[in-house]
Design an enzyme around this catalytic site. Structure first.
Site, mmCIF file in Angstrom:
data_model
loop_
_atom_site.group_PDB
_atom_site.id
_atom_site.type_symbol
_atom_site.label_atom_id
_atom_site.label_comp_id
_atom_site.label_asym_id
_atom_site.label_seq_id
_atom_site.Cartn_x
_atom_site.Cartn_y
_atom_site.Cartn_z
ATOM 1 N NE ARG A 294 -2.235 -7.890 -4.507
ATOM 2 C CZ ARG A 294 -2.958 -8.293 -3.488
ATOM 3 N NH1 ARG A 294 -2.389 -8.512 -2.336
ATOM 4 N NH2 ARG A 294 -4.247 -8.488 -3.604
ATOM 5 C CG HIS B 207 -1.852 -1.086 1.381
ATOM 6 N ND1 HIS B 207 -1.874 -1.933 2.461
ATOM 7 C CD2 HIS B 207 -2.846 -1.507 0.563
ATOM 8 C CE1 HIS B 207 -2.841 -2.827 2.310
ATOM 9 N NE2 HIS B 207 -3.443 -2.600 1.166
#
Ligand code: PNS
Length: 169
Positions: A92, A17
């Site tokens: 991702r 993050h």
């Protein structure tokens, strides 16, 4: 002023993050990290705890144009309310894509004025998730490779304590 909203559960915030938040802060005048409700998840940390952890990290990284907020409604409504032009999401693997694509399309229909901007995760965070961090920390494992140092102790103590309270065989 170009405002971006970076929404998520952040349960807890990880290097994955912070990498996205830091990079977004270079692209926009202001980034709002928004702790929001994912109806499919039951968070381990309270909303207040998650916000406190993000605050610590943002201060530590000296990201002056990043603020943290909480929202328990539709993301599109918040984005409209603060007049943001972008929703930032980290991607991702391919496995993230379908879900994120669906949310991006739905948010675009709900509020057409903002674009979802996907930032690809850095290679080293490819397999990192909050769930992995929680699982390792709850068994007393080392999570220093996954979360910033300034919140390491907070997360470890909190999750080890919770796990200890739960595990009566
Ligand atoms: O970190 P997460 O759990 O993948 O984040 C998902 C989140 C919280 C961003 C998403 O569930 C969300 O936007 N929740 C707010 C409610 C909402 O707008 N849902 C519809 C999205 S199309």
């Amino acid at each position: 002023m170009r405002i971006a909203v970076c929404p998520g559960s952040f349960d807890p915030v990880t290097f994955g993050h912070t990498d996205i938040i830091r990079r977004a802060s270079k692209l926009f005048d202001k980034v709002i990290v928004l702790v929001s409700v994912n109806a499919a998840k039951s968070p381990a940390f309270t909303t207040v705890e998650r916000v406190q952890l993000i605050h610590k990290v943002v201060n530590d990284l000296k990201l002056d144009n990043v603020v943290v907020d909480i929202w328990d409604g539709l993301l599109a409504d918040y984005v409209k309310q603060v007049n943001a032009c972008a929703i930032i999401k980290g991607l991702r693997a391919v496995s993230d894509f379908e879900y994120e694509f669906q949310m991006a399309l739905a948010n675009k229909i709900l509020y057409d004025e903002a674009e979802t901007v996907f930032l690809t995760t850095s290679g080293e965070n490819m397999y990192l998730s909050s769930s992995v961090v929680k699982q390792i920390a709850s068994f007393g494992g080392d999570i220093s490779h996954f979360v910033p140092e300034c919140i390491l102790k907070d997360i470890t103590e909190r999750l080890v304590r919770t796990n200890t309270n739960k595990t009566e065989v």
